[in-house]
Write an enzyme that holds these catalytic residues in place. Sequence first.
Site, PDB file in Angstrom:
ATOM      1  N   HIS A  96       0.841  -1.203   0.000  1.00  0.00           N
ATOM      2  CA  HIS A  96       0.000   0.000   0.000  1.00  0.00           C
ATOM      3  C   HIS A  96       0.875   1.251   0.000  1.00  0.00           C
ATOM      4  CE1 HIS A  96      -3.190   2.766   1.175  1.00  0.00           C
ATOM      5  NE2 HIS A  96      -4.060   1.806   0.979  1.00  0.00           N
ATOM      6  N   GLY A 129      12.223  12.745   8.727  1.00  0.00           N
ATOM      7  CA  GLY A 129      12.948  11.787   9.560  1.00  0.00           C
ATOM      8  C   GLY A 129      12.439  10.375   9.300  1.00  0.00           C
ATOM      9  N   SER A 130      12.825   9.438  10.170  1.00  0.00           N
ATOM     10  CA  SER A 130      12.451   8.037   9.927  1.00  0.00           C
ATOM     11  C   SER A 130      10.980   7.764  10.226  1.00  0.00           C
ATOM     12  CB  SER A 130      13.326   7.104  10.763  1.00  0.00           C
ATOM     13  OG  SER A 130      13.013   7.280  12.133  1.00  0.00           O
ATOM     14  N   GLY A 132       4.656  21.773  10.621  1.00  0.00           N
ATOM     15  CA  GLY A 132       5.912  21.049  10.843  1.00  0.00           C
ATOM     16  C   GLY A 132       6.960  21.406   9.805  1.00  0.00           C
ATOM     17  N   PRO A 133       8.170  20.901  10.023  1.00  0.00           N
ATOM     18  CA  PRO A 133       9.303  21.266   9.171  1.00  0.00           C
ATOM     19  C   PRO A 133       9.293  20.498   7.849  1.00  0.00           C
ATOM     20  CG  PRO A 133       9.991  19.637  10.794  1.00  0.00           C
ATOM     21  CD  PRO A 133       8.547  19.928  11.093  1.00  0.00           C
ATOM     22  N   GLY A 167       8.773   9.645   8.787  1.00  0.00           N
ATOM     23  CA  GLY A 167       8.120  10.114   7.576  1.00  0.00           C
ATOM     24  C   GLY A 167       7.213  11.300   7.812  1.00  0.00           C
TER      25      GLY A 167
END
Lengths: 299, 299
Positions: free
Chosen positions: B79, B167-168, B162-163, B170
């Site tokens: 998905h 990051g990990s 948010g920025p 996502g």
Amino acid sequence: MNIFESVPNFSTSDENIIEILKGIITSGGGTFLDSTSDRDHNRSVITLIADNDRIVQILFDLAKSAKELIDMEKHRGLHPRIGALDVLPIVPMGNSTMNEAIEISNKLGYRIGSELGIPVYMYGESAKIPERRDISYIRNMHFQYEELKQHILEEKYKPDYGPAVLGSAGAMMVGARNFLIAYNVNINTDDVSKVNMIVKKIRSGKYFKGVKALAFPIKSKGYTQLSMNIYCYKCSPINNIYNFIDSEAKGMGFDIESSEIIGLLPADAVALSLGKFIKADISGKNILEYKILGSYGNR
Amino acid sequence: MNIFESVPNFSTSDENIIEILKGIITSGGGTFLDSTSDRDHNRSVITLIADNDRIVQILFDLAKSAKELIDMEKHRGLHPRIGALDVLPIVPMGNSTMNEAIEISNKLGYRIGSELGIPVYMYGESAKIPERRDISYIRNMHFQYEELKQHILEEKYKPDYGPAVLGSAGAMMVGARNFLIAYNVNINTDDVSKVNMIVKKIRSGKYFKGVKALAFPIKSKGYTQLSMNIYCYKCSPINNIYNFIDSEAKGMGFDIESSEIIGLLPADAVALSLGKFIKADISGKNILEYKILGSYGNR
């Protein structure tokens, strides 16, 4: 707080009377859920829920009003009936037990018999004699209000509560039972004898477990109604019953014109049946409302 | 007290993680209703309800835990996905309004963006740009976590909160929407291109209103999955969709092997669809649990 459902069957299709009965439920602190009336049967089925503190008084008040408002001497209708409030089932819901429902049914039977003077026959789980578990031992197509008037003094018809005297409110079947589904399938023929061949197969128990069936000619609509009570929707799901009747009817050159649910269906029964049609493994657990109620501990 | 439903989609099928997420919902005063996990998609969909006092904190805590527990660098699945908590929908229920759901989604987007440092895209009714109403404008089969990492500085992918740093955990799609049904039909072929012909017909809008479709090869089971979101079950009832796909598949020499509901179905949708199969005019109003909830004012 233990909740019970009741599904009283009244021998009337008069909207004004139904409105009065609704008012009794609401003002007594119960919750009116549904009513289904049928002019050909001249009969109405009301579904309500109430807790154990209120259910006896609400149902007693319904019986009292039915006695005042419905005259069995004047009642005509297709469905077999012996009284104004003809059948009064009490169904345990959620955490309620069958034993509590039986206790409630006996309190009601006693009060309806002694205070209203109506002969009461206890049926279902509340039956005092094994034969009376089944409503049709007392009340059936060939033995209704008119016949009971002549035979009420016989031992077979001795009431469990109340006098062996039949007034214009007739008699009443009162009992605790599990949830049942009242399901009608309408077949586009006026040949009731042909539909009775399907009825016999269904009643034989060979094809379905826990399904009772009757056929009625519905002259006003030009079809024959195959009327069923499904006592175990898990053993005998609606889709199987529909498909069986469809194939039997087609074999005789007929078609199903429509089908109908009287009263309310449990979400679990609907999901199981839809699942069979769409090859999906679903049940009540896939239904939002079922899960929400479960989360409130009402199951 | 206004109730909201949320159906967060997580990029994991790890049962231990789901148990932790369930605990967060329950200890936060919400009600966990359902979870559906799929190993091929490596994805889990949780259904929960909570009132307006609790919903923001519960969903924020879920986002925080998903960030800690799910590493998008290691995630593989069929998905499309851009983040650990991939999609976070807020659905108004009962007396709650869409405007309240939009307000909740913005509070969440702001907190998830600023406190967790996760890029947030507002979608559905909460979209800040019309194109972003549709999830697939940002996230689709060809543009997922890996692609977003390379393109997040482009104007098209500028987060609403948010920025613009991935990051990990996502990124996340957050938005208010109406109830939808996630419905999969599994067809016994590994020829995805053939099933994509059915997908195209469904997406064309000629046959159904408000249905999105995708096809996935499910190699572990040897079939192709036609995966749909039904945005309007009244315009596009499940039975119609099932019958359409069944007839298209048979035309190609295939059969439907099974179908499945992801998350929960409203009783009304189940009743309408079953009614079509059995020629009965039924809806939520014929379902016991629907009527009981209605009577408690939760509709």
